[in-house]
Write a protein that holds these residues in place. Structure first.
Motif, PDB file in Angstrom:
ATOM      1  N   SER A 212       0.809  -1.223   0.000  1.00  0.00           N
ATOM      2  CA  SER A 212       0.000   0.000   0.000  1.00  0.00           C
ATOM      3  C   SER A 212       0.839   1.267   0.000  1.00  0.00           C
ATOM      4  CB  SER A 212      -0.921   0.010   1.216  1.00  0.00           C
ATOM      5  OG  SER A 212      -0.164   0.078   2.412  1.00  0.00           O
ATOM      6  N   ASP A 213       2.142   1.156   0.241  1.00  0.00           N
ATOM      7  CA  ASP A 213       3.053   2.298   0.164  1.00  0.00           C
ATOM      8  C   ASP A 213       2.638   3.425   1.102  1.00  0.00           C
ATOM      9  OD1 ASP A 213       5.290   3.644  -0.766  1.00  0.00           O
ATOM     10  OD2 ASP A 213       4.209   4.604  -2.403  1.00  0.00           O
ATOM     11  N   GLY A 214       2.257   3.076   2.327  1.00  0.00           N
ATOM     12  CA  GLY A 214       1.976   4.078   3.345  1.00  0.00           C
ATOM     13  C   GLY A 214       0.602   4.711   3.293  1.00  0.00           C
ATOM     14  N   ALA A 215      -0.300   4.219   2.421  1.00  0.00           N
ATOM     15  CA  ALA A 215      -1.638   4.806   2.280  1.00  0.00           C
ATOM     16  C   ALA A 215      -2.680   3.834   2.842  1.00  0.00           C
ATOM     17  CB  ALA A 215      -1.938   5.121   0.818  1.00  0.00           C
ATOM     18  N   MET A 216      -3.409   4.277   3.864  1.00  0.00           N
ATOM     19  CA  MET A 216      -4.412   3.415   4.496  1.00  0.00           C
ATOM     20  C   MET A 216      -5.545   3.079   3.536  1.00  0.00           C
ATOM     21  SD  MET A 216      -4.823   2.020   7.523  1.00  0.00           S
ATOM     22  CE  MET A 216      -5.605   0.517   6.982  1.00  0.00           C
ATOM     23  N   ARG A 217      -5.965   4.032   2.721  1.00  0.00           N
ATOM     24  CA  ARG A 217      -7.059   3.780   1.786  1.00  0.00           C
ATOM     25  C   ARG A 217      -6.662   2.715   0.765  1.00  0.00           C
ATOM     26  NH1 ARG A 217      -8.301   8.884   0.105  1.00  0.00           N
ATOM     27  NH2 ARG A 217      -6.819   8.782  -1.609  1.00  0.00           N
ATOM     28  N   ASP A 218      -5.427   2.792   0.262  1.00  0.00           N
ATOM     29  CA  ASP A 218      -4.953   1.779  -0.679  1.00  0.00           C
ATOM     30  C   ASP A 218      -4.914   0.406  -0.019  1.00  0.00           C
ATOM     31  OD1 ASP A 218      -4.640   3.981  -2.234  1.00  0.00           O
ATOM     32  OD2 ASP A 218      -2.510   3.693  -2.659  1.00  0.00           O
ATOM     33  N   ALA A 219      -4.472   0.366   1.239  1.00  0.00           N
ATOM     34  CA  ALA A 219      -4.397  -0.916   1.949  1.00  0.00           C
ATOM     35  C   ALA A 219      -5.777  -1.548   2.099  1.00  0.00           C
ATOM     36  CB  ALA A 219      -3.759  -0.703   3.319  1.00  0.00           C
ATOM     37  N   LEU A 220      -6.775  -0.733   2.424  1.00  0.00           N
ATOM     38  CA  LEU A 220      -8.131  -1.277   2.583  1.00  0.00           C
ATOM     39  C   LEU A 220      -8.710  -1.730   1.237  1.00  0.00           C
ATOM     40  CD1 LEU A 220      -9.528   1.290   5.181  1.00  0.00           C
ATOM     41  CD2 LEU A 220      -9.139  -1.155   5.557  1.00  0.00           C
ATOM     42  N   SER A 221      -8.362  -1.046   0.162  1.00  0.00           N
ATOM     43  CA  SER A 221      -8.832  -1.474  -1.162  1.00  0.00           C
ATOM     44  C   SER A 221      -8.220  -2.827  -1.540  1.00  0.00           C
ATOM     45  CB  SER A 221      -8.467  -0.413  -2.212  1.00  0.00           C
ATOM     46  OG  SER A 221      -9.110   0.815  -1.935  1.00  0.00           O
ATOM     47  N   ILE A 222      -6.919  -2.986  -1.296  1.00  0.00           N
ATOM     48  CA  ILE A 222      -6.265  -4.276  -1.561  1.00  0.00           C
ATOM     49  C   ILE A 222      -6.850  -5.355  -0.660  1.00  0.00           C
ATOM     50  CG2 ILE A 222      -4.067  -5.508  -1.507  1.00  0.00           C
ATOM     51  CD1 ILE A 222      -2.692  -2.818  -2.060  1.00  0.00           C
ATOM     52  N   PHE A 223      -7.103  -4.997   0.594  1.00  0.00           N
ATOM     53  CA  PHE A 223      -7.684  -5.929   1.561  1.00  0.00           C
ATOM     54  C   PHE A 223      -9.027  -6.453   1.052  1.00  0.00           C
ATOM     55  CE2 PHE A 223     -10.500  -6.604   5.208  1.00  0.00           C
ATOM     56  CZ  PHE A 223      -9.747  -7.463   6.002  1.00  0.00           C
ATOM     57  N   ASP A 224      -9.892  -5.561   0.560  1.00  0.00           N
ATOM     58  CA  ASP A 224     -11.190  -5.984   0.018  1.00  0.00           C
ATOM     59  C   ASP A 224     -11.017  -6.893  -1.190  1.00  0.00           C
ATOM     60  OD1 ASP A 224     -12.531  -4.580   1.939  1.00  0.00           O
ATOM     61  OD2 ASP A 224     -13.009  -2.862   0.674  1.00  0.00           O
ATOM     62  N   GLN A 225     -10.048  -6.577  -2.028  1.00  0.00           N
ATOM     63  CA  GLN A 225      -9.808  -7.381  -3.233  1.00  0.00           C
ATOM     64  C   GLN A 225      -9.401  -8.801  -2.869  1.00  0.00           C
ATOM     65  OE1 GLN A 225      -6.850  -5.650  -5.838  1.00  0.00           O
ATOM     66  NE2 GLN A 225      -6.335  -7.644  -6.732  1.00  0.00           N
ATOM     67  N   VAL A 226      -8.474  -8.942  -1.929  1.00  0.00           N
ATOM     68  CA  VAL A 226      -8.010 -10.278  -1.529  1.00  0.00           C
ATOM     69  C   VAL A 226      -9.121 -11.032  -0.803  1.00  0.00           C
ATOM     70  CG1 VAL A 226      -6.325 -11.535  -0.132  1.00  0.00           C
ATOM     71  CG2 VAL A 226      -5.620  -9.491  -1.401  1.00  0.00           C
ATOM     72  N   ALA A 227      -9.878 -10.322   0.042  1.00  0.00           N
ATOM     73  CA  ALA A 227     -10.963 -10.969   0.776  1.00  0.00           C
ATOM     74  C   ALA A 227     -12.017 -11.510  -0.182  1.00  0.00           C
ATOM     75  CB  ALA A 227     -11.585  -9.983   1.762  1.00  0.00           C
ATOM     76  N   ALA A 228     -12.329 -10.753  -1.234  1.00  0.00           N
ATOM     77  CA  ALA A 228     -13.326 -11.208  -2.204  1.00  0.00           C
ATOM     78  C   ALA A 228     -12.828 -12.429  -2.971  1.00  0.00           C
ATOM     79  CB  ALA A 228     -13.655 -10.068  -3.171  1.00  0.00           C
ATOM     80  N   ALA A 229     -11.535 -12.447  -3.308  1.00  0.00           N
ATOM     81  CA  ALA A 229     -10.992 -13.558  -4.095  1.00  0.00           C
ATOM     82  C   ALA A 229     -10.813 -14.826  -3.270  1.00  0.00           C
ATOM     83  CB  ALA A 229      -9.648 -13.146  -4.706  1.00  0.00           C
ATOM     84  N   SER A 230     -10.533 -14.652  -1.965  1.00  0.00           N
ATOM     85  CA  SER A 230     -10.218 -15.820  -1.131  1.00  0.00           C
ATOM     86  C   SER A 230     -11.380 -16.251  -0.245  1.00  0.00           C
ATOM     87  CB  SER A 230      -9.001 -15.506  -0.259  1.00  0.00           C
ATOM     88  OG  SER A 230      -9.283 -14.434   0.617  1.00  0.00           O
ATOM     89  N   GLY A 231     -12.530 -15.606  -0.393  1.00  0.00           N
ATOM     90  CA  GLY A 231     -13.677 -15.967   0.434  1.00  0.00           C
ATOM     91  C   GLY A 231     -13.494 -15.600   1.893  1.00  0.00           C
ATOM     92  N   GLY A 232     -12.746 -14.558   2.162  1.00  0.00           N
ATOM     93  CA  GLY A 232     -12.555 -14.114   3.537  1.00  0.00           C
ATOM     94  C   GLY A 232     -11.401 -14.770   4.259  1.00  0.00           C
ATOM     95  N   HIS A 233     -10.596 -15.592   3.557  1.00  0.00           N
ATOM     96  CA  HIS A 233      -9.426 -16.231   4.177  1.00  0.00           C
ATOM     97  C   HIS A 233      -8.175 -15.512   3.650  1.00  0.00           C
ATOM     98  CE1 HIS A 233     -12.033 -19.393   5.681  1.00  0.00           C
ATOM     99  NE2 HIS A 233     -12.517 -19.553   4.442  1.00  0.00           N
ATOM    100  N   ILE A 234      -7.750 -14.521   4.394  1.00  0.00           N
ATOM    101  CA  ILE A 234      -6.652 -13.660   3.925  1.00  0.00           C
ATOM    102  C   ILE A 234      -5.332 -14.245   4.417  1.00  0.00           C
ATOM    103  CG2 ILE A 234      -5.766 -11.290   3.852  1.00  0.00           C
ATOM    104  CD1 ILE A 234      -8.585 -10.353   4.493  1.00  0.00           C
ATOM    105  N   THR A 235      -4.836 -15.222   3.686  1.00  0.00           N
ATOM    106  CA  THR A 235      -3.586 -15.882   4.020  1.00  0.00           C
ATOM    107  C   THR A 235      -2.443 -15.285   3.202  1.00  0.00           C
ATOM    108  OG1 THR A 235      -3.908 -17.576   2.329  1.00  0.00           O
ATOM    109  CG2 THR A 235      -4.823 -18.009   4.526  1.00  0.00           C
ATOM    110  N   TYR A 236      -1.231 -15.632   3.585  1.00  0.00           N
ATOM    111  CA  TYR A 236      -0.063 -15.142   2.847  1.00  0.00           C
ATOM    112  C   TYR A 236      -0.105 -15.620   1.399  1.00  0.00           C
ATOM    113  CZ  TYR A 236       4.782 -14.759   1.330  1.00  0.00           C
ATOM    114  OH  TYR A 236       5.914 -14.484   0.614  1.00  0.00           O
ATOM    115  N   GLN A 237      -0.469 -16.871   1.198  1.00  0.00           N
ATOM    116  CA  GLN A 237      -0.507 -17.418  -0.160  1.00  0.00           C
ATOM    117  C   GLN A 237      -1.591 -16.741  -0.998  1.00  0.00           C
ATOM    118  OE1 GLN A 237       1.830 -19.687  -1.192  1.00  0.00           O
ATOM    119  NE2 GLN A 237       1.034 -19.255  -3.235  1.00  0.00           N
ATOM    120  N   ALA A 238      -2.745 -16.470  -0.374  1.00  0.00           N
ATOM    121  CA  ALA A 238      -3.832 -15.798  -1.104  1.00  0.00           C
ATOM    122  C   ALA A 238      -3.410 -14.399  -1.520  1.00  0.00           C
ATOM    123  CB  ALA A 238      -5.084 -15.746  -0.225  1.00  0.00           C
TER     124      ALA A 238
END
Length: 590
Positions: A212-238
């Motif tokens: 996210s390069d120090g931006a909280m909004r970017d981090a939350l956007s990436i977080f939502d993207q990974v959560a949607a792809a992994s079904g809520g299992h935010i693992t290192y591999q996911a």
């Protein structure tokens, strides 16, 4: 079904204490509200997604809050707070300067400023992306910003402070928002995951925080993207699968291959990386960062600089114990050179593979571009067996390799007092072979690095002179050597053109010459290429005591260069027939 709201909006802070990573700044604003020492204009600066607009809204709400809490937070219960939370407040006006950047919008704003608050004490105007205002709009805004009514407070927010007029900056209290630390971002992501019922791994959240390069909004956007792809299992591999990030394990395995000097294994690991679709530039940048982490892990004093989770940090410490610092320095420099050359390389895969091979050679005992592990022991055991006199071991500044024009890096002495001093006539640009390496990596304090980390690879044996060459020569011999440099080095275009455009060097004293250049830029060119030029002159004349000083010509020190029109006018004045010839054939020069 409940309507989905992205995390960046759903978990947007509503109180000062929920703002992430801006503790000192937030405390200052809270103290200003509690003490009533409020300025009439504020400027919030910082990169995207660090909380500028959010902080402005909370600050504006706190200014008009009727019942502040003991720690300076808005109560969220009074009429002013409820009106703001329900987006019906008439005392807090928000304007986007990106879409309202003309003089007309600013005039409308100044008209609104004249209306006092119906309820509450202040009217607060939040202007987001204020750097997007036109210059005319800025100028129209100046007077109002400098002397607003007593009930008006302006809060300006921008990501590009350098684009704002100095006259605007001087009228505001400036607050610089810092980039949010990865640890703070990961902690906030864990908070969001707990409230959403997601399962997480600390390593996965740490990767998102880094990305996210120090931006909280970017981090939350990436977080939502990974959560949607992994079904809520935010693992290192996911996370690494969804963000197309190389696994740490590749770099750990690759470094083990480097330590073993295994070219074959390192190339096979790189093939695995390519097979997974990763570009060479991404790979080499990741490798450079891996060596950076190994360097940091080498010293307990630098532990705070590590940007990984505790379990990965332990792996770095274990592997860094196997690497000597000179090896890490040299590897970092090779990765940096590969990165700089990558865009212009015709065969990019070959460039990366060649870099990997060179890194492997740092530890396999072959000639390397820098010091190798164990070099210090080898030097100590072999130094007494050298056939040359002991003084020869401590005088690298006067030795010279028997190569054509390419300087060779010599080993620096461990006893500076034993080094021979240059003769009186050698000045600023006297030869110094210790500076002839193509690049130098400075070691950390308390580390005794015995040679430059990036000295040129020299596979042929080097025979050093035991004395300085001092063949007699004349000034004419020097000029012949000076001019032959121009003929023999056509690839040095800038240096050669500078020599051609200047006068011949002047002999100030025997062996000492002064060359005059026109400006500082030409002086810098000579400074960068001085060893190449001096080495050539020394070899050509057979004399190592030749020195060269560079002097920048003083303004007005040279005759004025004539324009074509001035030159033609002078020719016509000297020979009027030229004017007749031009007029007869209508050449149109005059």
């Amino acid at each position: 079904m409940e309507k989905y709201i992205v995390s960046a909006r759903k978990y947007r802070p509503t109180t000062f204490k929920s703002i992430v990573g801006q503790h000192a700044l937030v405390n200052t604003l809270k103290n200003a509200v509690q003490s009533g020492r409020l300025a009439h204009s504020y400027l919030f600066c910082g990169q995207r997604g660090v909380g500028k607009t959010t902080t402005a809204r909370i600050f504006a709400k706190a200014i008009n809050c009727e019942h502040l809490t003991a720690d300076g937070e808005p109560c969220n219960e009074c009429e002013s707070c409820r009106a703001f939370n329900e987006q019906r407040s008439l005392n807090i006006i928000e304007m986007d300067a990106a879409s309202n950047n003309s003089v007309d919008e600013i005039r409308t704003l100044t008209d609104q400023v004249l209306v006092p608050p119906i309820t509450g004490r202040y009217r607060v105007f939040i202007i987001d992306e204020v750097h997007m205002l036109s210059q005319a709009a800025f100028n129209a805004f100046l007077k109002t910003l400098e002397e607003p009514p007593s009930y008006v407070i302006f809060i300006l927010a921008t990501t590009e402070k350098q684009k704002i007029l100095p006259t605007i900056l001087s009228r505001c209290q400036k607050y610089d928002f810092q980039s949010i630390k990865p640890a703070d971002i990961a902690e906030q992501l864990q908070y969001v995951a707990d409230h959403e019922g997601y399962t997480t791994e600390p390593a996965g959240l740490n990767v998102i925080a880094q990305k996210s390069d120090g931006a909280m909004r970017d981090a939350l956007s990436i977080f939502d993207q990974v959560a949607a792809a992994s079904g809520g299992h935010i693992t290192y591999q996911a996370v690494i699968d969804n963000l197309n990030i190389l696994d740490y394990d590749y770099y750990f395995r690759l470094t083990d291959a480097f330590i073993a000097g295994s070219v074959e294994q390192s190339l096979l690991i790189y093939k695995e990386v390519r097979d997974h679709g990763f570009e060479g530039k991404v790979f080499i940048n990741g490798l450079a960062n891996h060596f950076r982490e190994l360097l940091v892990a080498h010293s307990p004093e630098l532990a705070s600089l590590m940007e990984v989770t505790s379990d990965v940090e332990e792996r770095y410490r274990e592997q860094s114990a196997k690497c000597q610092l000179p090896f890490i320095y040299s590897a970092m420099e090779l990765c940096n050179k590969c990165d700089l050359s990558y865009r212009d390389a015709t065969n990019k895969q070959f460039l990366v593979e060649l870099t990997l091979i060179k890194i492997c050679q740092l530890t396999d005992g072959t000639p390397t571009p820098g010091p190798q592990p164990g070099m210090r022991k080898i030097e100590k055991s072999t130094a007494p067996q050298q056939p040359a006199a002991p003084a020869r071991q401590t005088a690298p500044a006067q030795t010279k390799a028997e190569t054509t024009q390419k300087p060779v890096m010599q080993k620096p002495s461990s006893n500076p007092a034993a080094q021979p001093q240059p003769t009186a006539h050698v000045r600023q640009m006297a030869p110094n072979t210790s500076n002839r390496a193509t690049a130098t990596i400075k070691p950390l304090p308390k580390v005794n690095v015995t040679a430059s980390a990036t000295a040129p690879i020299a596979k042929e044996p080097v025979t050093a002179y035991t004395t300085t060459r001092n063949t007699p020569y004349s000034y004419d011999n020097f000029l012949d050597a000076w001019r032959s440099f121009v003929r023999d080095n056509p690839s040095e275009i800038i240096l050669v053109n500078t020599i051609k455009s200047g006068d011949d060097p002047v002999e100030k004293s025997p062996g000492e010459y002064e060359f005059t250049v026109e400006n500082e830029a030409q002086s810098e060119v000579f400074e960068k290429k001085r060893q190449l030029l001096l080495s050539y002159l020394h070899d050509k004349l057979g004399n190592d005591n030749v020195s060269l000083q560079i002097k920048v010509r003083e303004a007005g020190g040279r005759e004025k260069l004539w324009t074509q029109k001035e030159l033609l006018a002078d020719i016509i004045e000297r020979n009027p027939k030229v004017k007749t010839f031009i007029d007869k054939y209508r050449l149109g020069f005059a």
